[in-house]
Motif scaffolding. Structure first.
Motif, mmCIF file in Angstrom:
data_model
loop_
_atom_site.group_PDB
_atom_site.id
_atom_site.type_symbol
_atom_site.label_atom_id
_atom_site.label_comp_id
_atom_site.label_asym_id
_atom_site.label_seq_id
_atom_site.Cartn_x
_atom_site.Cartn_y
_atom_site.Cartn_z
ATOM 1 N N SER A 52 0.845 -1.196 0.000
ATOM 2 C CA SER A 52 0.000 0.000 0.000
ATOM 3 C C SER A 52 0.880 1.245 0.000
ATOM 4 O O SER A 52 0.569 2.249 -0.631
ATOM 5 N N GLN A 53 2.021 1.156 0.689
ATOM 6 C CA GLN A 53 2.909 2.309 0.730
ATOM 7 C C GLN A 53 3.523 2.572 -0.644
ATOM 8 O O GLN A 53 3.604 3.706 -1.085
ATOM 9 N N LEU A 54 3.930 1.504 -1.308
ATOM 10 C CA LEU A 54 4.529 1.681 -2.627
ATOM 11 C C LEU A 54 3.514 2.230 -3.616
ATOM 12 O O LEU A 54 3.799 3.129 -4.390
ATOM 13 N N ASN A 55 2.300 1.657 -3.550
ATOM 14 C CA ASN A 55 1.249 2.181 -4.416
ATOM 15 C C ASN A 55 0.995 3.642 -4.098
ATOM 16 O O ASN A 55 0.717 4.450 -4.969
ATOM 17 N N GLY A 56 1.127 3.955 -2.800
ATOM 18 C CA GLY A 56 0.930 5.333 -2.367
ATOM 19 C C GLY A 56 1.945 6.272 -2.990
ATOM 20 O O GLY A 56 1.637 7.408 -3.323
ATOM 21 N N ILE A 57 3.167 5.811 -3.171
ATOM 22 C CA ILE A 57 4.173 6.662 -3.783
ATOM 23 C C ILE A 57 3.971 6.745 -5.284
ATOM 24 O O ILE A 57 3.999 7.812 -5.884
ATOM 25 N N ALA A 58 3.792 5.597 -5.887
ATOM 26 C CA ALA A 58 3.987 5.525 -7.329
ATOM 27 C C ALA A 58 2.715 5.627 -8.133
ATOM 28 O O ALA A 58 2.763 5.896 -9.328
ATOM 29 N N GLY A 59 1.584 5.449 -7.513
ATOM 30 C CA GLY A 59 0.379 5.407 -8.327
ATOM 31 C C GLY A 59 0.384 4.127 -9.135
ATOM 32 O O GLY A 59 1.304 3.322 -9.030
ATOM 33 N N ASN A 60 -0.623 3.947 -9.943
ATOM 34 C CA ASN A 60 -0.694 2.729 -10.733
ATOM 35 C C ASN A 60 -0.489 3.048 -12.193
ATOM 36 O O ASN A 60 -1.374 3.549 -12.854
ATOM 37 N N TYR A 61 0.709 2.787 -12.639
ATOM 38 C CA TYR A 61 0.979 3.077 -14.044
ATOM 39 C C TYR A 61 1.790 1.964 -14.685
ATOM 40 O O TYR A 61 2.421 1.164 -14.004
ATOM 41 N N GLY A 62 1.719 1.935 -15.992
ATOM 42 C CA GLY A 62 2.575 1.042 -16.749
ATOM 43 C C GLY A 62 3.366 1.880 -17.731
ATOM 44 O O GLY A 62 2.978 3.003 -18.057
ATOM 45 N N ILE A 63 4.477 1.339 -18.184
ATOM 46 C CA ILE A 63 5.300 2.083 -19.140
ATOM 47 C C ILE A 63 5.534 1.230 -20.372
ATOM 48 O O ILE A 63 5.789 0.027 -20.263
ATOM 49 N N ILE A 64 5.387 1.851 -21.561
ATOM 50 C CA ILE A 64 5.678 1.148 -22.802
ATOM 51 C C ILE A 64 6.844 1.864 -23.477
ATOM 52 O O ILE A 64 6.800 3.076 -23.710
ATOM 53 N N ASN A 65 7.905 1.122 -23.726
ATOM 54 C CA ASN A 65 9.130 1.677 -24.295
ATOM 55 C C ASN A 65 9.346 1.197 -25.720
ATOM 56 O O ASN A 65 8.942 0.085 -26.058
ATOM 57 N N ILE A 66 10.030 2.025 -26.502
ATOM 58 C CA ILE A 66 10.524 1.556 -27.798
ATOM 59 C C ILE A 66 12.024 1.362 -27.687
ATOM 60 O O ILE A 66 12.740 2.237 -27.186
ATOM 61 N N ASP A 67 12.485 0.185 -28.082
ATOM 62 C CA ASP A 67 13.914 -0.077 -28.088
ATOM 63 C C ASP A 67 14.494 0.525 -29.368
ATOM 64 O O ASP A 67 14.310 -0.006 -30.450
ATOM 65 N N THR A 68 15.189 1.666 -29.239
ATOM 66 C CA THR A 68 15.625 2.408 -30.434
ATOM 67 C C THR A 68 16.746 1.701 -31.186
ATOM 68 O O THR A 68 17.086 2.086 -32.299
ATOM 69 N N SER A 69 17.292 0.662 -30.598
ATOM 70 C CA SER A 69 18.309 -0.087 -31.333
ATOM 71 C C SER A 69 17.671 -1.049 -32.329
ATOM 72 O O SER A 69 18.330 -1.561 -33.218
#
Lengths: 402, 232
Positions: A52-69
């Motif tokens: 709960s503490q971690l969720n409290g800091i970070a919120g609920n998100y996901g990240i999608i990256n493009i590998d530029t290589s």
């Protein structure tokens, strides 16, 4: 079977008849079971707390990256709009760019971590806005120089919580622009304080990514990373769906150029780490339970020796091996079950006291109670087996001669 | 008279080898249904070994033992337990009651092992205690009773399940003369009611109460005769 009832009755009599010894024998089991219950509750409480503490800091998100290589494709504004219209139950999608620089207020100059995002960036932390409001889509679209920060940061760099409307200069890569505070986020929780302890202070400033592009020469037409905000329960699924959508649109099937991960994945990993910690503690308590079981075996052996004559009498009037065995096994099982019940009560009390003192939520799971009760009987049966066999195998003539 | 007990050429040897002890040396014996037998001998004569043999508490080194025509000399432990439960009621010198149980519970014990239901068990046990004159002592524990009373509880336990044989090992050995008389008269009454009674004793005075007297010495039967002084 009526006989079994008789054996159990006689076992209970025996146990009550030897009150003091019963208590001392049970003590080992009581401590063992109590430790198991308390440790499991502590483990649950710890997991729940950290999460709960971690969720409290970070919120609920996901990240999608493009590998530029692997590709030269990058995400566009159209991608964001597509995701927001296709995935209807998400809270929003935002680009994320950031830089490390300085902020100057009327009070002084401070290190600062500046992040740029869209209006959905509100959701990157679960701390809500307590003063003013988050920057809006209009403000983002028109490159306005507005910013949001934590109320703690406002207190630090302005010396007041009434910071709405105050101005500050942001300096990144040698360029400086003046921004106006429009919103303040709620204070951080204890876990954040714990994580930040000992680090040099820096302020976290959130500004529209468009302004960040215009004022500090960031390239904001295209992005190589997108943040997706959604409830934790659907987050993993949505991140995967978004990844698939983007893979198709950019024609990247089979390239593995896109990576998606979410807080949920991170939580699972954290869960398993905490799980190891709990398992280790559990192992220690189980060892104490086994020691308790050996105590029971010891006492049962003494009891068999003491009651050799009784065994002889019982056999001489027709008790079979099984009857004697059942009688002693029942005694050991009841002994440990009683110990188990007392242990469960003591364990729950311990769990309440410890968890309350530390500040964890008290989570005593029914499974651990049931498991502990069952396990205590099993210990009785297992460690009672040897003494019971010893008793049952006695020849009546040898047993009576004493 | 039907044969109840038949012992054929039984030997019991302890410590086989150099220091072997022949507790029973080729003993043969037949006891019929409804007999009243005393087996008398000095200590060390082998009478206790014979009693253990008769009571299915021990197995012979050689020879055979038929009880009701069934060979019981080489049974497993559990089969022997069963035979003891069905065929034999024991009365021991030291009473051998279980101290943590009441008189009634002690009497019920063999019936529990036989699997008799609770109601019937209670009725049989109460009747047995009544017949030895202990109807008012049912809830007493052994240490709350006199020796004579304890031995009467033991007799009640022996007869509650109505076994064909009553096997009494020095039944008056731990009792004063008053209680002894009482116990002997109860045993006589049980014989008169049709039970087969075997008393093992070293006391000629007790042996004289029986109808048939078997004398054993050094593991051998040295005399076996009807008691000329027997009075009904």
């Amino acid at each position: 079977m009526g006989k079994l009832g008789e054996y159990i009755k006689s076992a209970i009599k025996q146990i009550i008849g030897n009150g003091y010894r019963t208590l001392m024998t049970m003590l080992g089991i009581v401590i063992g079971i109590a430790a198991v219950i308390a440790v499991v509750a502590l483990g649950n409480g710890m997991t729940e707390f950290v999460q709960s503490q971690l969720n409290g800091i970070a919120g609920n998100y996901g990240i999608i990256n493009i590998d530029t290589s692997k590709t030269s494709e990058l995400f566009t504004q159209d991608d964001i709009e597509l995701l927001e219209t296709t995935l209807t139950d998400i809270k929003g999608v935002s680009p994320e760019i950031s830089g490390y620089g300085k902020v100057t207020t009327r009070k002084g100059t401070y290190e600062a971590n500046v992040s740029g995002g869209s209006e959905s960036f509100l959701h990157q932390m679960s701390n809500g806005i307590v003063k003013g409001q988050y920057f809006t889509k209009q403000q983002v679209d028109s490159n306005q120089r507005v910013c949001v920060m934590l109320i703690d940061d406002a207190r630090k760099i302005f010396g007041t919580e009434d910071a709405i409307g105050l101005e500050l200069d942001i300096t990144l890569y040698g360029k400086t622009a003046t921004y106006t505070v429009v919103g303040l986020r709620e204070s951080m929780n204890r876990m954040y304080e714990f994580l930040m302890e000992g680090q040099d202070y820096y302020a976290n400033i959130e500004i529209p990514y468009t302004s960040m592009g215009a004022d500090f020469d960031y390239y904001v037409e295209k992005f190589y990373s997108l943040m997706l905000f959604a409830d934790q329960s659907i987050l993993s699924d949505r991140v995967n769906e978004a990844k698939d959508l983007l893979t198709n649109i950019h024609g990247l099937r089979g390239t593995k150029a896109l990576n998606g991960y979410s807080m949920a994945d991170f939580s699972e990993e954290l869960d398993s780490v905490l799980g190891y910690a709990t398992s280790f503690l559990l192992l220690v308590s189980v060892i104490s339970l086994v020691v308790g079981g050996i105590g029971v075996m010891n006492i049962m052996l003494v009891s068999v020796t003491e009651r050799t004559r009784e065994i002889g009498i019982r056999k001489s009037i027709g008790a079979k091996t099984g009857a004697i065995m059942t009688q002693f096994l029942a005694e050991a099982a009841i002994l440990t079950l009683l110990g188990g019940i007392v242990g469960i009560i003591v364990g729950i009390i311990m769990a309440y006291i410890i968890c309350t003192l530390i500040g964890f939520k008290v989570i005593v799971s029914p499974t651990s109670i049931l498991g502990a009760a069952l396990f205590s009987i099993l210990i009785g049966l297992f460690f009672g087996l040897y003494p019971a066999r010893k008793a049952a195998k006695m020849k009546p003539i040898d047993a009576l001669r004493l | 008279m039907k044969k109840l007990v038949e012992i054929k050429d039984v030997c019991k040897i302890y410590n086989p080898g150099e220091n072997e002890v022949r507790a029973l040396d080729h003993v043969s014996l037949i006891i019929g249904e409804g007999e009243f037998v005393a087996i008398i001998g000095q200590s060390g004569s082998g009478k206790s070994t014979l009693m253990n043999m008769l009571g299915c508490l021990d197995t012979p080194t050689s020879g055979k033992y038929f009880l009701h025509g069934q060979d019981v000399s080489h049974m497993t432990d559990d089969e022997q337990s069963d035979v003891r439960n069905r065929e034999i009621g024991f009365i021991f010198q030291g009473f051998n009651l279980i101290p943590s149980l009441t008189a009634l519970e002690n009497v019920e014990l063999p019936l529990i092992y036989r699997g008799v239901g609770k109601k019937e068990r209670e009725n049989l046990s109460k009747a047995a205690l009544n017949s030895v004159g202990l109807s008012k002592r049912m809830t007493h524990k052994p240490n709350e009773m006199s020796g004579g009373q304890q031995q009467r509880v033991a007799i009640a336990r022996a007869i509650a399940q109505a076994p064909p044989i009553l096997l009494a090992d020095e039944p008056t050995g731990n009792l004063d003369s008053g209680s002894s008389k009482e116990i002997i008269s109860i045993i006589k009454r049980l014989y008169n009611e049709g039970r087969t009674v075997i008393i093992i004793t070293h006391d000629p005075g007790i042996a004289k109460q029986a109808k048939r007297i078997i004398t054993i010495s050094d593991g051998k039967i040295v005399s076996d005769m009807m008691n000329p002084d027997y009075v009904d």
